[in-house]
Scaffold this active site. Structure first.
Site, PDB file in Angstrom:
ATOM      1  CE  LYS A 298      -3.272   2.575   2.727  1.00  0.00           C
ATOM      2  NZ  LYS A 298      -4.125   2.384   3.965  1.00  0.00           N
TER       3      LYS A 298
ATOM      4  CD  GLU B 261      -6.578   7.386  10.466  1.00  0.00           C
ATOM      5  OE1 GLU B 261      -5.933   6.350  10.413  1.00  0.00           O
ATOM      6  OE2 GLU B 261      -7.099   7.741   9.260  1.00  0.00           O
TER       7      GLU B 261
END
Length: 440
Positions: free
Chosen positions: A191, A236
Site C-alpha cells: 500500500k 482519525e
C-alpha cells in the site's frame, strides 16, 4: 528560561459555556482541540519548542518532561488536560524542513464530561490567583463570547476565491497514482498513500476562528484542531492516552456520500455494500489496522480491536473504521507518554503505506511535495503524559492573510484507479472548502 514554570488550574461553571469550546473560538491566533463541544482552547504563548528530523518526537518529549518536572503546579480540578498543557503539531516526514512544535499557551479553558476549568501558565514571579486567571482570560477574549457557527452557514453565499494547482496538476497526480500502482504490482510494497495540495486565495481574507467554528459544528464526530496556522477536522485518532489506557481510531476505505445519489436502498445500506463489501477497501483497511496494532503491541499488556470495521458517517464521506483499545505496560519503570507512543506509531499505513520505509521513499519520489504538518500528529499533552493526538487530515495551512494550502491524500493499493482516487481527494477537500465558504 531562568524563572520557574508555574501553573494554576481552577474550576469554572460549565453552564456558562452553553456552546462549548466552539463558543470560545473568537481569535485567529487561538490553539484548539475539540470534539462534540468538549476539548481545550488556548490563548497566548509562554513557551515554544521546535525540532526537525527523525528524533523530533523524543526531543519534544524530553523538553516537556524537563519543563514540567520542575514546575510549581496548583491544580484544583485534577482531570486529564488540567495543569500544564502543551499543544503540538509535528511534521509528517523526518526529512521535512517544516519545524515540528510544542506550544505552551498563557491561558487554557477546558470542558469535558460536564466539568470546566481554567488554567493560567506563566514564568513570571507574580502570584497566580483565580481572579488574575479570570482577568487574563477576559483580556484574551477581548469581546463578548460569540455564538458558535451554525449549519445555516452552509446556505451563505459563496465567497470570492480562486483555487490553483499545488505541487502537481491533476493529470500529473494521476500519473503518480498509476506509477504507484505499478510499483505495488512488483511486490515491493502492499500500500502507498499519495497526497496532493491545492491553494485557495481569498481576497477578502481568511479567518482561522471562523474556519474552526464551521468545522466544529459541521464535523462534530471529528476532532477539530488549530495549532499555529494548521487547521482542520480529523476523523482519525492516532493515539489517546489517559493513565494506563490508550485508544486509537483507524480509518482506511473511503466513499463519497454523493455517490449514493439515485442508488437503491438507504444511503447507509449503499455504503455498507460498496465499502464493507469491497475486497479492495477491506484489504486497505486491514493493512492499516495491522500497522497500528503491530507497532502498539510492545507497549501493551492487553489489546482489543474491532473484529469487523464499522461505517463511520461524516457529512462528506463514509469510512471503514475500527477502534483499538490497549492497556499500557510499564517500559523501563514507567508508562510511556503519549509522545513516546506517537514516536513508535507514526507514520502508520493509513497515511504512509506498508512497508513504511519503501512507501516513504516512494512518496518522496512521486508526490513532489513537502507535506509539512499534513498527515502528521496534532493534539495536546499534559504533565502526566496524558494526551490526544490525531492525524492532521481534512486540513490546511494558512500561509498568508489571504491564502490557504489544502491537502488531501488517498490509500493506493493494487486495484486503485487514478481518476477514482482523484475524485476521492476532492471529497476530502470538501470540509475545508466549505469552511472557507467556497463551493465545491
Amino acid at each position: 528560561m531562568t524563572s520557574t514554570f508555574r501553573t494554576l488550574t481552577v474550576p469554572l461553571d460549565a453552564a456558562s459555556f452553553p456552546g462549548g469550546v466552539p463558543s470560545l473560538m473568537v481569535r485567529d491566533d487561538l490553539l484548539c482541540w475539540t470534539r462534540r463541544e468538549a476539548g481545550l482552547v488556548g490563548f497566548g504563548e509562554v513557551a515554544r519548542f521546535t525540532a526537525t528530523g527523525p528524533e523530533r518526537f523524543l526531543e519534544a518529549d524530553i523538553w516537556w518532561r524537563h519543563l514540567v518536572i520542575e514546575a510549581e503546579i496548583e491544580d484544583r480540578v485534577e482531570w486529564p488536560g488540567t495543569g500544564p498543557v502543551a499543544f503540538g503539531s509535528f511534521a509528517f516526514s523526518k526529512t521535512s524542513a517544516h519545524a515540528s512544535r510544542l506550544i505552551v499557551p498563557e491561558i487554557i479553558v477546558g470542558l469535558r464530561d460536564g466539568k470546566a476549568w481554567l488554567t493560567q501558565l506563566t514564568f513570571d514571579d507574580a502570584d497566580l490567583t483565580e481572579a488574575g486567571a479570570r482577568a487574563a482570560l477576559e483580556r484574551w477574549l477581548g469581546a463578548p463570547v460569540v455564538p458558535p457557527a451554525t449549519a445555516a452557514g452552509a446556505d451563505a453565499a459563496p465567497v470570492e476565491a480562486t483555487l490553483s494547482t499545488g505541487s502537481l496538476s491533476e493529470a500529473e497526480w494521476m500519473t503518480a497514482v498509476a506509477a504507484g500502482v505499478a510499483e505495488i504490482r512488483t511486490g515491493e510494497l502492499e500500500k502507498l498513500v499519495l497526497a496532493r495540495d491545492i491553494v485557495a486565495t481569498v481576497p477578502a481574507g481568511v479567518s482561522a476562528a471562523e474556519i474552526l467554528r464551521q468545522l466544529a459544528v459541521r464535523y462534530r464526530e471529528c476532532w477539530t484542531y488549530g495549532v499555529d496556522g494548521l487547521v482542520g477536522a480529523t476523523p482519525e485518532m492516532l493515539i489517546q492516552v489517559e493513565g494506563r489506557t490508550a485508544q486509537a481510531r483507524v480509518l482506511a476505505g473511503t466513499l463519497d456520500r454523493r455517490d449514493a445519489d439515485g442508488m437503491a436502498g438507504s444511503p447507509l445500506e449503499f455504503a455498507e455494500r460498496v465499502l464493507a463489501g469491497s475486497e479492495k477497501q477491506r484489504h486497505e483497511h486491514n493493512i492499516a489496522i495491522q500497522s497500528l496494532t503491530t507497532q502498539l503491541a510492545p507497549f501493551s499488556e492487553a489489546m482489543n480491536a474491532h473484529s469487523e470495521p464499522f461505517i463511520l458517517e461524516l457529512p462528506n464521506v463514509w469510512h471503514l473504521a475500527s477502534d483499538v483499545k490497549a492497556e499500557l505496560a510499564e517500559v523501563e519503570g514507567h508508562v510511556p507518554t503519549s509522545l513516546a507512543l506517537i514516536n513508535a506509531l507514526h507514520p502508520t499505513a493509513a497515511v504512509c503505506g506498508t512497508p513504511t520505509t519503501v512507501a516513504g521513499a516512494l512518496i518522496r519520489k512521486l508526490e513532489h511535495l513537502d507535506r509539512g504538518p499534513y498527515a502528521g500528529p496534532v493534539g495536546w499533552l499534559d504533565a502526566a503524559g496524558n494526551g490526544e493526538w490525531g492525524i492532521a487530515l481534512r486540513g490546511a495551512v494558512i500561509e498568508s492573510p489571504a491564502t490557504v494550502r489544502l491537502y488531501a491524500g488517498c490509500g493506493i493499493v493494487e486495484g486503485s484507479v487514478p481518476d477514482m482516487e482523484l475524485a476521492e481527494t476532492w471529497a476530502k477537500f470538501r470540509p475545508m472548502l466549505e469552511s472557507l465558504g467556497i463551493g465545491s
